[in-house]
Design a protein around this motif. Structure first.
Motif, short mmCIF file in Angstrom:
data_model
loop_
_atom_site.label_atom_id
_atom_site.label_comp_id
_atom_site.label_asym_id
_atom_site.label_seq_id
_atom_site.Cartn_x
_atom_site.Cartn_y
_atom_site.Cartn_z
N TYR A 36 0.65 -1.12 0.20
CA TYR A 36 0.10 0.01 0.03
C TYR A 36 0.83 1.30 -0.04
O TYR A 36 1.95 1.39 0.72
N GLN A 37 0.54 2.42 -0.74
CA GLN A 37 1.34 3.37 -0.85
C GLN A 37 0.38 4.59 -0.45
O GLN A 37 -0.78 5.03 -1.16
N PHE A 38 0.81 5.56 0.41
CA PHE A 38 0.06 6.92 0.55
C PHE A 38 1.05 7.94 -0.10
O PHE A 38 2.18 7.96 0.17
N ASP A 39 0.54 8.68 -1.03
CA ASP A 39 1.23 9.68 -1.83
C ASP A 39 0.85 11.18 -1.27
O ASP A 39 -0.49 11.51 -1.25
N PRO A 40 1.74 11.83 -0.54
CA PRO A 40 1.52 13.29 -0.12
C PRO A 40 0.69 14.05 -1.02
O PRO A 40 0.13 15.04 -0.58
N GLY A 41 1.18 13.85 -2.45
CA GLY A 41 0.92 14.92 -3.49
C GLY A 41 -0.67 14.91 -3.54
O GLY A 41 -1.05 15.66 -4.18
N ARG A 42 -1.31 13.76 -3.06
CA ARG A 42 -2.93 13.65 -3.19
C ARG A 42 -3.60 14.35 -2.28
O ARG A 42 -4.82 14.81 -2.28
N ILE A 43 -3.10 14.79 -1.13
CA ILE A 43 -3.59 15.37 0.07
C ILE A 43 -2.86 16.37 0.39
O ILE A 43 -1.92 16.10 1.36
N PRO A 44 -2.75 17.63 -0.10
CA PRO A 44 -1.93 18.76 0.39
C PRO A 44 -2.60 19.25 1.82
O PRO A 44 -3.68 19.93 1.74
N SER A 45 -1.86 18.91 2.89
CA SER A 45 -2.35 19.19 4.36
C SER A 45 -1.49 19.13 5.16
O SER A 45 -0.32 18.61 4.90
N GLU A 46 -1.69 19.33 6.34
CA GLU A 46 -1.09 19.25 7.76
C GLU A 46 -1.19 17.78 8.37
O GLU A 46 -0.47 17.37 9.16
N HIS A 47 -2.43 17.41 7.91
CA HIS A 47 -2.84 16.27 8.72
C HIS A 47 -3.67 15.30 7.77
O HIS A 47 -4.46 15.93 7.00
N ALA A 48 -3.33 14.03 7.85
CA ALA A 48 -4.16 13.17 7.15
C ALA A 48 -4.51 11.77 7.84
O ALA A 48 -3.71 11.60 8.85
N SER A 49 -5.50 10.90 7.62
CA SER A 49 -5.58 9.67 8.04
C SER A 49 -6.18 8.72 7.23
O SER A 49 -6.86 9.07 6.14
N PHE A 50 -5.85 7.57 7.32
CA PHE A 50 -6.36 6.34 6.37
C PHE A 50 -6.35 5.02 6.97
O PHE A 50 -5.38 4.94 7.97
N SER A 51 -7.22 4.31 6.40
CA SER A 51 -7.25 2.94 7.43
C SER A 51 -6.81 1.63 6.37
O SER A 51 -7.21 1.75 5.27
N LEU A 52 -6.17 0.69 6.82
CA LEU A 52 -5.85 -0.45 6.21
C LEU A 52 -6.08 -1.67 7.00
O LEU A 52 -6.11 -1.76 8.26
N PRO A 53 -6.40 -2.88 6.23
CA PRO A 53 -6.87 -4.20 6.96
C PRO A 53 -5.33 -4.82 7.09
O PRO A 53 -4.73 -4.79 5.93
N LEU A 54 -4.99 -5.20 8.13
CA LEU A 54 -3.54 -5.85 8.51
C LEU A 54 -3.86 -7.20 9.20
O LEU A 54 -4.76 -7.54 9.75
N ASN A 55 -3.02 -8.09 8.82
CA ASN A 55 -3.07 -9.30 9.42
C ASN A 55 -2.20 -9.41 10.89
O ASN A 55 -1.35 -8.66 11.29
#
Length: 304
Positions: A77-96
């Motif tokens: 999985y990759q989070f690209d900072p260029g898609r969310i110009p912000s000081e804060h972001a969150s995202f959720s992932l399914p993890l084993n």
């Protein structure tokens, strides 16, 4: 609370040297020098898969990419900072259950530099050329830049490149004063040059007047700003920005440029005099090249 941060411990530049993340606690690190990679591990103590939320913050804004890796260091999985110009972001992932591997780094920056060559720029172009050239002199080897000048028409001088010789050749003789002002068209063209580009993205727009000649509408500009999510730095030249009301955008010129920049996590600058341009471009350069500090916190929000 600063006391609750887990501080990055160098070296952590490989999977074998990874630092340990803790659930429900921020870790703080820096990407220094540019191109460095920080590795972290996270232990999921549950016996079943879980949904894990990651909070990521950046100072002065998020510049770092985040990737979940497998044991062979391949991205899952990759989070690209260029898609969310912000000081804060969150995202959720399914993890084993078990150990998770995470890499944090700062991708290259791609910037479109746009300047006004309308007739009202008469007498100001030499100072503008000096300021823009100074900015270009300070580009780092991995940075890429595209160049646009506009009056009533928009002219792309260079697509994204890090080749300094091409950049300097592209700007020769491109600082002059003639024609009207098509700000919306210029910004939309800049957005199109950054469309689909990975990593950090920004536009620097300099103008001394309001839009008079764009084929695109103000509402279309805002639709594209919302769609593309590119950080915009605006520079308004002249002493009139705070006093002239623009009925077509229902705001003063100063608020108009402020709105564009604040909505995209950029900044608006105002230069009363042409002699202020160099210091403003320097401030923008310093911010874009500031050492990237990041904060990362994992939290289990749901057990499958």
């Amino acid at each position: 609370d600063e006391k609750d941060f887990i501080e990055e411990q160098e070296p952590n530049n490989s999977l074998q040297e990874a630092n340990t993340l803790e659930l429900n606690r921020y870790a703080r690190g820096q990407i220094n020098p540019l191109g460095e990679e920080d590795f972290w591990t996270l232990q999921i103590p549950e016996s079943k898969p879980v949904i894990t939320k990651f909070e990521i913050m950046g100072s002065p804004n998020i510049r770092t990419s985040f990737s979940l890796r497998d044991a062979n260091n391949r991205a899952l999985y990759q989070f690209d900072p260029g898609r969310i110009p912000s000081e804060h972001a969150s995202f959720s992932l399914p993890l084993n259950p078990g150990e998770q591997l995470i890499k944090v780094t700062e991708p290259p920056t791609s910037v479109v530099v746009i300047w006004d060559t309308s007739g009202s720029m008469d007498g100001k172009t030499t100072a503008l050329e000096k300021a823009v050239t100074m900015y270009l002199d300070q580009l780092r080897p991995r940075d890429k830049v595209a160049l646009i000048h506009f009056s009533d028409k928009v002219n792309v001088l260079s697509n994204l490149t890090s080749d300094k010789e091409k950049i300097y050749n592209a700007i020769k003789g491109k600082f002059f004063a003639n024609g009207g002002t098509a700000i919306y068209d210029a910004l939309i063209k800049g957005l199109s040059l950054l469309k689909g580009i990975q990593g950090n993205r920004a536009i620097i727009l300099m103008t001394d007047g309001i839009d008079t000649d764009s084929k695109q509408t103000y509402s279309e500009l805002w639709r594209r700003l919302d769609e593309e999510r590119v950080r915009i730095y605006t520079i308004g030249l002249g002493r009139h920005w705070g006093t002239v009301y623009l009925p077509q955008v229902a705001a003063t010129g100063k608020r108009y440029l402020n709105n564009i920049s604040s909505a995209t996590d950029g900044k608006a600058f105002f230069a009363p005099s042409k002699n202020d341009l160099t210091s403003i471009y320097q401030e923008i350069s310093d911010e874009l090249q500031q050492i990237s500090t990041y904060y990362l916190k994992p939290e289990i929000v749901k057990v499958a």
